[in-house]
Design a protein around this motif. Structure first.
Motif, mmCIF file in Angstrom:
data_model
loop_
_atom_site.group_PDB
_atom_site.id
_atom_site.type_symbol
_atom_site.label_atom_id
_atom_site.label_comp_id
_atom_site.label_asym_id
_atom_site.label_seq_id
_atom_site.Cartn_x
_atom_site.Cartn_y
_atom_site.Cartn_z
ATOM 1 N N ASP A 46 43.243 35.869 -17.454
ATOM 2 C CA ASP A 46 43.148 35.993 -16.000
ATOM 3 C C ASP A 46 41.875 36.773 -15.655
ATOM 4 O O ASP A 46 41.100 37.150 -16.534
ATOM 5 C CB ASP A 46 44.410 36.653 -15.428
ATOM 6 C CG ASP A 46 44.564 38.114 -15.840
ATOM 7 O OD1 ASP A 46 43.621 38.708 -16.407
ATOM 8 O OD2 ASP A 46 45.650 38.676 -15.576
ATOM 9 N N GLU A 47 41.652 37.012 -14.361
ATOM 10 C CA GLU A 47 40.395 37.624 -13.921
ATOM 11 C C GLU A 47 40.186 39.013 -14.503
ATOM 12 O O GLU A 47 39.056 39.423 -14.764
ATOM 13 C CB GLU A 47 40.362 37.688 -12.385
ATOM 14 C CG GLU A 47 40.163 36.336 -11.712
ATOM 15 C CD GLU A 47 38.840 35.688 -12.084
ATOM 16 O OE1 GLU A 47 37.850 36.423 -12.266
ATOM 17 O OE2 GLU A 47 38.802 34.453 -12.194
ATOM 18 N N THR A 48 41.269 39.766 -14.715
ATOM 19 C CA THR A 48 41.124 41.132 -15.219
ATOM 20 C C THR A 48 40.864 41.184 -16.712
ATOM 21 O O THR A 48 40.559 42.247 -17.249
ATOM 22 C CB THR A 48 42.395 41.952 -14.920
ATOM 23 O OG1 THR A 48 43.476 41.458 -15.730
ATOM 24 C CG2 THR A 48 42.772 41.868 -13.454
ATOM 25 N N SER A 49 40.989 40.049 -17.402
ATOM 26 C CA SER A 49 40.888 40.055 -18.862
ATOM 27 C C SER A 49 39.752 39.200 -19.412
ATOM 28 O O SER A 49 39.661 38.999 -20.619
ATOM 29 C CB SER A 49 42.215 39.562 -19.469
ATOM 30 O OG SER A 49 43.282 40.394 -19.077
ATOM 31 N N LYS A 50 38.875 38.720 -18.519
ATOM 32 C CA LYS A 50 37.824 37.815 -18.973
ATOM 33 C C LYS A 50 36.855 38.477 -19.950
ATOM 34 O O LYS A 50 36.249 37.799 -20.781
ATOM 35 C CB LYS A 50 37.062 37.252 -17.769
ATOM 36 C CG LYS A 50 37.875 36.240 -16.967
ATOM 37 C CD LYS A 50 37.043 35.559 -15.916
ATOM 38 C CE LYS A 50 37.854 34.513 -15.159
ATOM 39 N NZ LYS A 50 38.343 33.427 -16.028
ATOM 40 N N ASN A 51 36.705 39.791 -19.883
ATOM 41 C CA ASN A 51 35.781 40.491 -20.778
ATOM 42 C C ASN A 51 36.507 41.254 -21.891
ATOM 43 O O ASN A 51 35.904 42.059 -22.587
ATOM 44 C CB ASN A 51 34.901 41.461 -19.977
ATOM 45 C CG ASN A 51 34.015 40.729 -18.983
ATOM 46 O OD1 ASN A 51 33.469 39.671 -19.291
ATOM 47 N ND2 ASN A 51 33.880 41.278 -17.783
#
Length: 209
Positions: free
Chosen positions: A196-201
């Motif tokens: 998800d957006e919070t885990s892309k990095n």
């Protein structure tokens, strides 16, 4: 003399029915979800939910405010069903079509898990079944979260497994027909994780790769 209750004795296809503990456990351990059916005020209810087997009990969880959980935690009779489908069996006639499957039916009553540590253990068993080896990676559940979640246990002393395996059973007069028959295998498998957006990095952890 057969001492099993009548509802565990098949009315047909008896050769597909199995009562061995190991057979039942193997199906329960592979399946991720079950369906729990019960009746209240002569009205039927049926709820699909995740579950886990640990030793001789299966465990489910749910919100303490769930109508479903509040009803079955009273200990009313429930029927729990599990099914794994392995292949579509395509015969030379629609009448002879079938499915290769493995299933379990359990008749039981819920036992509410009151002990805090046992509840935590049940949540760990269930979490690691759904996402293997993930419990220790995750942020630990708080005592408040544990109290807000109900854990229910069910024995499976009254259980039976049913299975079908193999090719179509066509009628003898159909065997020479120029119609294709055989199996269409079915598979359920885990795909590549999608962040998800919070885990892309954040690198995908080892237990998900």
């Amino acid at each position: 003399m057969n001492t099993r209750p009548p509802y565990l004795i098949p009315s047909r296809g008896a050769k597909r029915t199995h009562y061995e503990h190991e057979t039942i456990c193997s199906i329960l351990d592979e399946a991720l979800f079950c369906t729990i059916s019960y009746a209240v005020d002569n009205r039927p209810f049926s709820i699909p939910t995740a579950f886990v087997r640990y030793e001789d009990k299966i465990y489910i969880h749910g919100s303490v405010g769930s109508h479903f959980i509040r009803e079955i935690e009273k200990g009313i009779p429930v029927c729990i069903s599990v099914m794994l489908t392995d292949a579509l069996v395509v015969a030379k006639s629609a009448f002879s079509h079938s499915v290769n499957y493995r299933s379990v039916i359990i008749f039981s009553n819920a036992e509410k898990v009151e002990d805090l540590e046992t509840k935590r253990a049940a949540f760990e068993w269930l979490t690691n079944k759904i996402v293997p080896d993930s419990w220790d990676y995750l942020r630990p559940m708080t005592d408040s979260e544990v109290r807000k979640t109900t854990a229910l246990a069910f024995t499976f002393n009254e259980a039976s497994a049913r299975m079908r395996d193999g090719m179509p059973n066509d009628e003898p007069e159909d065997l020479a027909l120029p119609i294709w028959s055989g199996l269409i295998p079915l598979q359920t498998k885990r795909g590549q994780p999608v962040a998800d957006e919070t885990s892309k990095n954040i690198p995908i952890p080892k237990h998900l790769s």
